[in-house]
Enzyme design. Structure first.
Site, PDB file in Angstrom:
ATOM      1  N   GLY A 111      93.313  80.471  25.397  1.00 52.88           N
ATOM      2  CA  GLY A 111      92.507  79.295  25.070  1.00 52.88           C
ATOM      3  C   GLY A 111      91.199  79.617  24.372  1.00 52.88           C
ATOM      4  O   GLY A 111      91.020  80.696  23.786  1.00 52.88           O
ATOM      5  N   GLY A 151      71.203  74.569  23.618  1.00 54.46           N
ATOM      6  CA  GLY A 151      72.030  74.662  24.826  1.00 54.46           C
ATOM      7  C   GLY A 151      72.545  76.079  24.975  1.00 54.46           C
ATOM      8  O   GLY A 151      72.005  77.022  24.382  1.00 54.46           O
ATOM      9  N   ALA A 170      75.657  73.461  17.410  1.00 56.38           N
ATOM     10  CA  ALA A 170      76.070  73.664  18.814  1.00 56.38           C
ATOM     11  C   ALA A 170      75.399  72.599  19.676  1.00 56.38           C
ATOM     12  O   ALA A 170      74.464  72.873  20.421  1.00 56.38           O
ATOM     13  CB  ALA A 170      75.679  75.068  19.280  1.00 56.38           C
ATOM     14  N   ARG A 203      80.280  69.994  23.476  1.00 53.73           N
ATOM     15  CA  ARG A 203      81.717  69.984  23.200  1.00 53.73           C
ATOM     16  C   ARG A 203      82.316  68.689  23.722  1.00 53.73           C
ATOM     17  O   ARG A 203      81.747  68.046  24.599  1.00 53.73           O
ATOM     18  CB  ARG A 203      82.389  71.208  23.860  1.00 53.73           C
ATOM     19  CG  ARG A 203      81.928  72.511  23.197  1.00 53.73           C
ATOM     20  CD  ARG A 203      82.542  73.734  23.874  1.00 53.73           C
ATOM     21  NE  ARG A 203      83.981  73.808  23.767  1.00 53.73           N
ATOM     22  CZ  ARG A 203      84.652  74.297  22.714  1.00 53.73           C
ATOM     23  NH1 ARG A 203      83.985  74.740  21.657  1.00 53.73           N
ATOM     24  NH2 ARG A 203      85.968  74.351  22.720  1.00 53.73           N
ATOM     25  N   HIS A 246      68.408  99.475  49.059  1.00 53.54           N
ATOM     26  CA  HIS A 246      67.157  99.752  48.344  1.00 53.54           C
ATOM     27  C   HIS A 246      67.315 101.036  47.540  1.00 53.54           C
ATOM     28  O   HIS A 246      67.871 102.003  48.062  1.00 53.54           O
ATOM     29  CB  HIS A 246      66.010  99.897  49.346  1.00 53.54           C
ATOM     30  CG  HIS A 246      64.714 100.284  48.685  1.00 53.54           C
ATOM     31  ND1 HIS A 246      63.939  99.373  47.995  1.00 53.54           N
ATOM     32  CD2 HIS A 246      64.089 101.482  48.605  1.00 53.54           C
ATOM     33  CE1 HIS A 246      62.884  99.995  47.508  1.00 53.54           C
ATOM     34  NE2 HIS A 246      62.941 101.269  47.865  1.00 53.54           N
TER      35      HIS A 246
END
Ligand code: FAD
Ligand code: NAI
Length: 465
Positions: free
Chosen positions: A40, A182, A270, A273, A444
């Site tokens: 995808g 974004g 951009a 979507r 640590h």
């Protein structure tokens, strides 16, 4: 007798995980994918190639700017074709890996475009035009999303690109203008800035990354600005014209006022979507979508019996891990099990440098909901490992319920926080209090100590400096 128990349309993180889980549970499963490879958006033109370029460009910038400060003298030289080649190789290996998992789990990959063709039927048009009808007991729609368009700015994948084009530019731009501050704009803007481009980001709102906790967004903007990224906030692009030198953008203040122009050799659009449901036959099948085109679901089921939907094509965050979790839960529901997704614990990462990682509620959301909360915050400048690594930018912030101490949200900005947010996801899944984390021993010196120190800060007993 149905040919399949389940047919999944779309082979992205939603689709391929659904198919593999179906195979694992012994269901006869097929996955229809129109792209030539599985995986995808995420594997082909999203998460994976972008992280490959982010990693390589981060190392390049470190070599150019920061190695000398660590006592290493090198002369770094960019080889862009080689950088692109190693990206393509990683993508190729991972998409092939999904093919292998399909075979291992006896999933049929049906190549072509799938379409709903009546109850229990999916019509597939193969690349050579042949049409095949699959019969199935259940259908899962996982067709994902595509870049949102902007009137007046036509993407040609040459000078004006979307994220797919921006992952394959043939050269380092002189001036890249990104429309939209974004996740994609900041990640891919960072890639090209690190490789040498001047980058201007034009954002409609008066802040970057609107869904992030405000504190984190401010720190991110300040840090990216220090790195050389230029932000034009509260501005809208009204048009883009191709010239013989590149692109001229028309820009207006969002609140109204005089227009101006901005010259660029490349533009990245951009601005979000949108769900991808083209030619899927949703209307004929009677599947309900919301006003933005997302398929409406209740526990993954659409309003039409036997048809389910998951991932970017449905409401909620457009993230690969959200799609994956829905895939597994949806198939479990189809096979009669109790599939479930906890939407309150879906992390969110921006892979800039420093990285941003968050899970749960933001301070703004808690205030809007009238929830009483306490804050514990710890800066990486007080963390010994971050300090010796010369990476002391950022902080960890823990938001806990003022009455019960339950962790409600965690927001981090700093190096490698993408790898650290998982600890808080587990804690929140188990309903942990901030004291649970504060009293858990951490090694640590590590940056993960900042996670604990922030939790200690909720009750005011932070110790490290
Ligand atoms: P998709 O991955 O979009 O897959 C849908 C598939 O369905 C596509 O392959 C498509 O070809 C196929 N398809 C569509 N219609 C049909 C049809 N009719 N018949 C057959 N096949 C069809 N998310 C993260 O979590 N982390 C990240 O770091 C991240 N980075 C990203 C970077 C970029 C540049 C972009 C664009 C996205 C990024 N995302 C990231 C988002 C992530 O890619 C998506 O959330 C995720 O891919 C959604 O999975 P999906 O299966 O719902 O859809
Ligand atoms: P986004 O929703 O993250 O950001 C779009 C930005 O564009 C917003 O700040 C918005 O205010 C602005 N905008 C909208 N219209 C505009 C206009 N006309 N002019 C100027 N600015 C405008 O969308 P983006 O960056 O396109 O990414 C899409 C999705 O892909 C993300 O929401 C995320 O779900 C996914 N993604 C996830 C990644 C990750 O997890 N690290 C990486 C990349 C993408």
């Amino acid at each position: 007798m149905a040919e399949y128990d389940v047919v999944i349309i779309g082979g992205g993180p939603g689709g391929y995980n659904a198919a593999i889980r179906a195979g694992q549970l012994g269901l006869r499963a097929a996955c229809v994918e129109l792209r030539g490879t599985l995986g995808g958006t995420c594997l082909n033109v999203g998460c994976i190639p972008s992280k490959s370029l982010l990693h390589a460009s981060e190392l390049y910038e470190l070599a150019v700017k920061d190695f000398a400060g660590l006592g290493i003298d090198v002369e770094a030289k960019l080889n862009l074709p080689a950088m692109m080649k190693q990206k393509a190789e990683s993508v190729g290996q991972l998409t092939k890996g999904i093919e292998f998992l399909f075979k291992k789990n006896k999933v049929d990959w049906i190549k072509g475009a799938g379409r709903l063709a009546g109850p229990g039927k999916v019509e597939v048009t193969a690349p050579d035009g042949t049409v095949l009808i699959l019969e199935t007991k259940a259908i899962v729609i996982a067709t994902g999303s595509e870049p949102a368009p902007l009137p007046g700015v036509s993407v040609d994948q040459g000078r004006i690109v979307d994220s797919t084009g921006a992952l394959d530019l043939p050269e380092v731009p002189k001036h890249l203008v990104v429309i939209g501050a974004g996740v994609i704009g900041l990640e891919l803007g960072s890639v090209w800035r690190r490789l040498g481009a001047a980058v201007t980001v034009v954002e409609f709102l008066d802040r970057i990354t609107p869904t992030l906790d405000g504190d984190t967004a401010k720190t991110l903007q300040r840090t990216l600005t220090k790195q050389g990224m230029v932000f034009k906030l509260g501005a809208k692009v009204t048009g883009a014209t191709l010239t013989n030198k590149g692109v001229t953008l028309n820009i207006e203040p969002a609140a109204g006022g005089p227009a101006e122009t901005l010259e660029a050799d490349y533009v990245l659009l951009a601005i979000g979507r949108r769900p991808f449901t083209q030619d899927l036959g949703l209307e004929t099948a009677g599947v309900t979508v919301d006003r933005r085109g997302f398929i409406e679901t209740h526990h993954f089921a659409t309003n039409v019996p036997g048809i389910y939907a998951i991932g970017d094509v449905t409401q909620g965050p457009m993230l690969a891990h959200k799609a994956e979790d829905e895939a597994v839960a949806c198939i479990e529901v189809i096979s009669g099990k109790a599939g479930h997704v906890n939407y309150a614990v879906i992390p969110n990462v921006i892979y800039t440098f420093p990285e941003v990682a968050a899970v749960g509620a933001t301070e703004e959301e808690l205030k809007a909901d009238g929830v009483a909360y306490k804050v514990g915050k710890f800066p990486f400048s007080a963390n010994s490992r971050a300090k010796v690594n010369h990476e002391a930018e950022g902080f960890v912030k823990v938001l806990a319920d003022a009455n019960t101490d339950k962790i409600l949200g965690v927001h981090m900005i700093g190096p490698d926080v993408s790898e650290m947010i998982g600890e808080y996801c587990v804690a929140m899944e188990f309903g942990a209090s901030s004291e649970d984390v504060a009293r858990t021993c951490h090694p640590h010196p590590t940056r993960s100590e900042a996670l604990r120190q922030a939790a200690m800060g909720v009750e005011g007993w932070t110790m490290q400096v």
